[in-house]
Design a protein around this motif. Structure first.
Motif, PDB file in Angstrom:
ATOM      1  N   THR A  89       0.949  -1.235   0.061  1.00  0.00           N
ATOM      2  CA  THR A  89       0.012   0.155  -0.022  1.00  0.00           C
ATOM      3  C   THR A  89       0.836   1.246  -0.001  1.00  0.00           C
ATOM      4  O   THR A  89       0.712   2.252  -0.693  1.00  0.00           O
ATOM      5  CB  THR A  89      -0.706  -0.026   1.104  1.00  0.00           C
ATOM      6  OG1 THR A  89      -1.919  -1.063   0.926  1.00  0.00           O
ATOM      7  CG2 THR A  89      -1.869   1.423   1.104  1.00  0.00           C
ATOM      8  N   GLU A 133       3.074   7.023  -6.491  1.00  0.00           N
ATOM      9  CA  GLU A 133       2.244   7.687  -7.378  1.00  0.00           C
ATOM     10  C   GLU A 133       2.390   9.232  -7.442  1.00  0.00           C
ATOM     11  O   GLU A 133       1.958   9.830  -8.197  1.00  0.00           O
ATOM     12  CB  GLU A 133       0.896   7.413  -7.139  1.00  0.00           C
ATOM     13  CG  GLU A 133       0.228   5.760  -7.539  1.00  0.00           C
ATOM     14  CD  GLU A 133      -1.017   5.568  -7.063  1.00  0.00           C
ATOM     15  OE1 GLU A 133      -1.649   6.227  -6.406  1.00  0.00           O
ATOM     16  OE2 GLU A 133      -1.512   4.436  -7.837  1.00  0.00           O
ATOM     17  N   VAL A 142      -0.334  11.495   2.331  1.00  0.00           N
ATOM     18  CA  VAL A 142      -0.730  10.282   1.722  1.00  0.00           C
ATOM     19  C   VAL A 142      -0.641   8.979   2.629  1.00  0.00           C
ATOM     20  O   VAL A 142      -1.311   8.120   2.596  1.00  0.00           O
ATOM     21  CB  VAL A 142      -0.075   9.993   0.129  1.00  0.00           C
ATOM     22  CG1 VAL A 142      -0.341  10.988  -0.814  1.00  0.00           C
ATOM     23  CG2 VAL A 142       1.398   9.833   0.291  1.00  0.00           C
ATOM     24  N   LYS A 169       2.634   2.103  -3.152  1.00  0.00           N
ATOM     25  CA  LYS A 169       1.697   2.280  -4.269  1.00  0.00           C
ATOM     26  C   LYS A 169       1.715   3.908  -4.073  1.00  0.00           C
ATOM     27  O   LYS A 169       1.741   4.666  -5.223  1.00  0.00           O
ATOM     28  CB  LYS A 169       0.571   1.463  -4.482  1.00  0.00           C
ATOM     29  CG  LYS A 169      -0.499   1.813  -5.445  1.00  0.00           C
ATOM     30  CD  LYS A 169      -1.681   1.128  -5.255  1.00  0.00           C
ATOM     31  CE  LYS A 169      -2.676   1.094  -6.614  1.00  0.00           C
ATOM     32  NZ  LYS A 169      -3.196   2.647  -6.344  1.00  0.00           N
ATOM     33  N   VAL A 170       0.944   4.144  -2.976  1.00  0.00           N
ATOM     34  CA  VAL A 170       0.435   5.503  -2.662  1.00  0.00           C
ATOM     35  C   VAL A 170       1.600   6.541  -2.788  1.00  0.00           C
ATOM     36  O   VAL A 170       1.604   7.809  -3.435  1.00  0.00           O
ATOM     37  CB  VAL A 170      -0.251   5.813  -1.386  1.00  0.00           C
ATOM     38  CG1 VAL A 170      -1.748   4.876  -1.597  1.00  0.00           C
ATOM     39  CG2 VAL A 170       0.608   5.379  -0.140  1.00  0.00           C
ATOM     40  N   ALA A 181      -3.580   6.779   4.190  1.00  0.00           N
ATOM     41  CA  ALA A 181      -3.352   5.056   3.910  1.00  0.00           C
ATOM     42  C   ALA A 181      -3.690   4.245   5.218  1.00  0.00           C
ATOM     43  O   ALA A 181      -3.822   3.328   5.205  1.00  0.00           O
ATOM     44  CB  ALA A 181      -2.205   4.936   3.316  1.00  0.00           C
TER      45      ALA A 181
END
Length: 94
Positions: free
Chosen positions: A43, A50, A82, A46-47, A86
């Motif tokens: 997770t 990005e 972010v 990914k976040v 999450a």
């Protein structure tokens, strides 16, 4: 704690992250609490990955640290946002 994590800290997804293989860039290490499993690792990879200017992300669960390689000085507030969104918490730079 993320919904895939069991009370003993194991992960029901078995997901894993990837190591950073970047020669250039600005490396910053953050202390992050709340990470317990492979899903947490995936997770955050990914976040954070990005975000603009982020070249690579490496999550070390045992050290409770996230290494971010970026094209310039990272935006600590944006990274903290972010990570918080999450379900984890940046507790500062390492």
């Amino acid at each position: 704690m993320s919904s895939c994590c069991t009370p003993d800290g194991s992960c029901s997804t078995g997901a894993t992250g990837e190591s950073i293989a970047v020669a250039d860039g600005h490396t910053t290490v953050y202390n992050v609490s709340g990470m317990t499993c492979g899903h947490c690792k995936s997770t955050l990879t990914k976040v954070i990955g990005e975000l603009d200017a982020v070249i690579g992300v490496e999550v070390d669960l045992s050290a409770e640290q996230v290494t971010v390689v970026s094209g310039g000085e990272p935006d600590d507030a944006l990274i903290a946002k972010v990570v918080d969104d999450a379900g984890y918490e940046v507790t500062g730079r390492a």
